[in-house]
Write a protein that holds these residues in place. Structure first.
Motif, PDB file in Angstrom:
ATOM      1  N   ILE A   1      15.077 -35.662 -41.675  1.00 42.88           N
ATOM      2  CA  ILE A   1      16.435 -35.106 -41.674  1.00 42.88           C
ATOM      3  C   ILE A   1      16.432 -33.582 -41.790  1.00 42.88           C
ATOM      4  CG2 ILE A   1      18.631 -35.017 -42.913  1.00 42.88           C
ATOM      5  CD1 ILE A   1      18.237 -37.911 -43.685  1.00 42.88           C
ATOM      6  N   MET A   2      15.796 -33.048 -42.817  1.00 41.41           N
ATOM      7  CA  MET A   2      15.861 -31.608 -43.080  1.00 41.41           C
ATOM      8  C   MET A   2      15.469 -30.733 -41.882  1.00 41.41           C
ATOM      9  SD  MET A   2      17.163 -31.344 -46.035  1.00 41.41           S
ATOM     10  CE  MET A   2      16.875 -29.647 -46.521  1.00 41.41           C
ATOM     11  N   PRO A   3      14.430 -31.089 -41.112  1.00 40.63           N
ATOM     12  CA  PRO A   3      14.085 -30.237 -39.964  1.00 40.63           C
ATOM     13  C   PRO A   3      15.190 -30.146 -38.913  1.00 40.63           C
ATOM     14  CG  PRO A   3      12.244 -31.656 -40.547  1.00 40.63           C
ATOM     15  CD  PRO A   3      13.429 -32.150 -41.324  1.00 40.63           C
ATOM     16  N   HIS A   4      16.128 -31.102 -38.935  1.00 38.25           N
ATOM     17  CA  HIS A   4      17.234 -31.081 -37.978  1.00 38.25           C
ATOM     18  C   HIS A   4      18.406 -30.218 -38.440  1.00 38.25           C
ATOM     19  CE1 HIS A   4      15.598 -34.136 -35.318  1.00 38.25           C
ATOM     20  NE2 HIS A   4      15.410 -34.946 -36.335  1.00 38.25           N
ATOM     21  N   VAL A   5      18.480 -29.965 -39.733  1.00 38.31           N
ATOM     22  CA  VAL A   5      19.685 -29.309 -40.257  1.00 38.31           C
ATOM     23  C   VAL A   5      19.453 -27.913 -40.816  1.00 38.31           C
ATOM     24  CG1 VAL A   5      20.786 -31.517 -40.751  1.00 38.31           C
ATOM     25  CG2 VAL A   5      19.447 -30.411 -42.537  1.00 38.31           C
TER      26      VAL A   5
ATOM     27  N   HIS B   1      13.482 -38.994 -34.402  1.00 39.34           N
ATOM     28  CA  HIS B   1      14.366 -38.877 -33.239  1.00 39.34           C
ATOM     29  C   HIS B   1      15.685 -39.622 -33.454  1.00 39.34           C
ATOM     30  CE1 HIS B   1      11.417 -36.678 -31.000  1.00 39.34           C
ATOM     31  NE2 HIS B   1      10.533 -37.649 -31.077  1.00 39.34           N
ATOM     32  N   LEU B   2      15.638 -40.774 -34.102  1.00 40.06           N
ATOM     33  CA  LEU B   2      16.861 -41.538 -34.369  1.00 40.06           C
ATOM     34  C   LEU B   2      17.794 -40.781 -35.307  1.00 40.06           C
ATOM     35  CD1 LEU B   2      15.491 -45.188 -34.759  1.00 40.06           C
ATOM     36  CD2 LEU B   2      16.989 -44.341 -32.958  1.00 40.06           C
TER      37      LEU B   2
ATOM     38  N   ASN C   1       9.496 -24.895 -43.273  1.00 43.80           N
ATOM     39  CA  ASN C   1       8.190 -24.289 -42.989  1.00 43.80           C
ATOM     40  C   ASN C   1       7.133 -25.324 -42.635  1.00 43.80           C
ATOM     41  OD1 ASN C   1       9.143 -21.658 -43.559  1.00 43.80           O
ATOM     42  ND2 ASN C   1       8.897 -22.028 -45.750  1.00 43.80           N
ATOM     43  N   TYR C   2       7.524 -26.318 -41.854  1.00 42.69           N
ATOM     44  CA  TYR C   2       6.575 -27.340 -41.418  1.00 42.69           C
ATOM     45  C   TYR C   2       7.179 -28.105 -40.248  1.00 42.69           C
ATOM     46  CZ  TYR C   2       9.742 -30.151 -44.293  1.00 42.69           C
ATOM     47  OH  TYR C   2      10.863 -30.735 -44.830  1.00 42.69           O
ATOM     48  N   ASP C   3       6.315 -28.748 -39.496  1.00 39.91           N
ATOM     49  CA  ASP C   3       6.732 -29.613 -38.396  1.00 39.91           C
ATOM     50  C   ASP C   3       6.306 -31.036 -38.768  1.00 39.91           C
ATOM     51  OD1 ASP C   3       6.938 -31.161 -36.076  1.00 39.91           O
ATOM     52  OD2 ASP C   3       6.472 -29.471 -34.763  1.00 39.91           O
ATOM     53  N   PRO C   4       7.260 -31.933 -39.011  1.00 39.43           N
ATOM     54  CA  PRO C   4       6.894 -33.283 -39.460  1.00 39.43           C
ATOM     55  C   PRO C   4       6.078 -34.079 -38.445  1.00 39.43           C
ATOM     56  CG  PRO C   4       9.217 -33.173 -38.877  1.00 39.43           C
ATOM     57  CD  PRO C   4       8.718 -31.770 -38.870  1.00 39.43           C
TER      58      PRO C   4
ATOM     59  N   ALA D   1      21.989 -32.710 -50.587  1.00 36.24           N
ATOM     60  CA  ALA D   1      23.076 -32.546 -49.616  1.00 36.24           C
ATOM     61  C   ALA D   1      22.781 -33.193 -48.274  1.00 36.24           C
ATOM     62  CB  ALA D   1      23.346 -31.057 -49.406  1.00 36.24           C
ATOM     63  N   TYR D   2      21.504 -33.553 -48.035  1.00 33.96           N
ATOM     64  CA  TYR D   2      21.136 -34.040 -46.706  1.00 33.96           C
ATOM     65  C   TYR D   2      20.419 -35.392 -46.738  1.00 33.96           C
ATOM     66  CZ  TYR D   2      21.964 -29.096 -45.751  1.00 33.96           C
ATOM     67  OH  TYR D   2      22.511 -27.841 -45.679  1.00 33.96           O
ATOM     68  N   GLY D   3      20.649 -36.176 -47.764  1.00 36.93           N
ATOM     69  CA  GLY D   3      19.992 -37.469 -47.850  1.00 36.93           C
ATOM     70  C   GLY D   3      20.500 -38.457 -46.815  1.00 36.93           C
ATOM     71  N   THR D   4      19.761 -39.539 -46.626  1.00 33.35           N
ATOM     72  CA  THR D   4      20.168 -40.566 -45.661  1.00 33.35           C
ATOM     73  C   THR D   4      21.518 -41.166 -46.031  1.00 33.35           C
ATOM     74  OG1 THR D   4      18.824 -42.157 -46.903  1.00 33.35           O
ATOM     75  CG2 THR D   4      17.832 -41.181 -44.955  1.00 33.35           C
TER      76      THR D   4
END
Length: 326
Positions: free
Chosen positions: A104-108, A311-312, A112-115, A164-167
């Motif tokens: 989630i976090m990398p989308h919003v 991706h989902l 400092n990382y690429d999952p 703030a960004y949990g599932t």
């Protein structure tokens, strides 16, 4: 001269192969030779901390070395994931792999990382049985009554969630759009804090990953609806959102991983250790207490699951609208 160079090249190749074989042998026989640090991205006392410590204790029995838990909370576990990505790939720094920071976090926001590139995924341990809960002295007996109240009283309902960004936040905001209701998000540092806030009357409801379960059994909280794919084995009488006709599921997970480039022999040892850890009676008792769902995925399966989930969730975030989460 050409024959000499060919012979020299041949001997050099043989040396490389011997060195590689020796390195693999050393990794297999000597790892681990010192304590291992296990990073957790949430404060002590919460779901990730409790399960992480139980996993570390179980893995120690196989690894024959201390597995030292180190809490590094912040930004929905993104701080921990950044530290893990930067760690030396020698197997002595590993950590929990939480869904929020991974998919989630990398989308919003910038992280400092690429999952999909910066980690070695070792094992998935369990999934959340997330739920929307209220106090038992509240007037709502089911989800419909809760929604009716929220619709008639815009912005009166304040629901707590872990970060703030949990599932669960995504699910609640998706429901807000589907149902045409307005409610406010109150993010807490950890899932346990949201439950405490609800018990104290500071919020109307909690979209909780699992820390609600003990209080439900104690008669202090009531589950209005499950956010998981299937009904909880612990609370089989409670329907899921999908059963009620809402296209919203909180697919939270927690696994174990390390930085990219972990040698295969080390991955194999860690996978063996944590596979044993999830079979330990103390761990099994804990996840049952927290109403978690066992969901073992191997080092071969886990990376594929991460990519699909990434991706989902990206599609869901786009549908919900990033402006909702800012």
């Amino acid at each position: 001269m050409k024959e000499y160079k060919k012979l020299l090249g041949f001997f050099f190749l043989c040396f490389q192969l011997l060195f590689l074989t020796y390195s693999i042998s050393i990794a297999q026989t000597e790892y681990p030779s010192k304590p291992i640090t296990y990073l957790i991205g949430y404060p002590p006392g919460g779901l990730s901390d409790l399960t992480g410590r139980a996993l570390a204790a179980g893995a120690e029995k196989v690894l024959k070395q201390p597995v030292i838990v180190l809490n590094k909370p912040g930004a929905s576990s993104s701080v921990e994931m950044a530290l893990l990505a930067q760690a030396k790939p020698d197997g002595y720094t590993i950590g929990g792999i939480p869904s929020t920071a991974t998919v989630i976090m990398p989308h919003v926001q910038k992280v400092n990382y690429d999952p999909l590139k910066d980690f070695t995924y070792i094992i998935n341990c369990f999934n959340y049985a997330a739920a929307l809960v209220v106090r038992t002295d509240s007037p709502w007996k089911d989800f419909k009554e809760f929604v009716d109240y929220a619709r008639k009283n815009p912005k009166t309902v304040k629901y707590g969630t872990y970060g703030a960004y949990g599932t669960t936040t995504l699910v609640m905001e998706a429901l807000s759009k589907q149902l045409g209701v307005q409610w406010d998000t109150v993010p807490f540092k950890a899932d346990a804090d949201a439950v405490v806030g609800l018990l104290g009357g500071h919020i109307t409801a909690a979209a909780s990953a699992s820390m609600y379960a003990p209080q439900v059994r104690a008669g202090q909280l009531r589950i209005l609806v499950m956010m998981s794919q299937k009904r909880s084995p612990e609370f089989p009488e409670v329907p899921t959102l999908k059963e009620l006709g809402y296209n919203a599921v909180a697919e939270g997970f927690v696994g174990v991983g390390g930085p990219k480039g972990l040698p295969e022999p080390i991955v194999a040892k860690l996978e063996q250790a944590f596979t044993q850890a999830i079979k330990e009676p103390g761990y099994l008792e804990l996840i049952k207490k927290l109403a978690m769902v066992e969901d073992y995925k191997s080092s071969k399966e886990f990376p594929k699951f991460i990519a699909e989930s990434f991706h989902l969730h990206g599609e869901l975030i786009h549908k919900v609208g990033l402006d909702v989460l800012k």
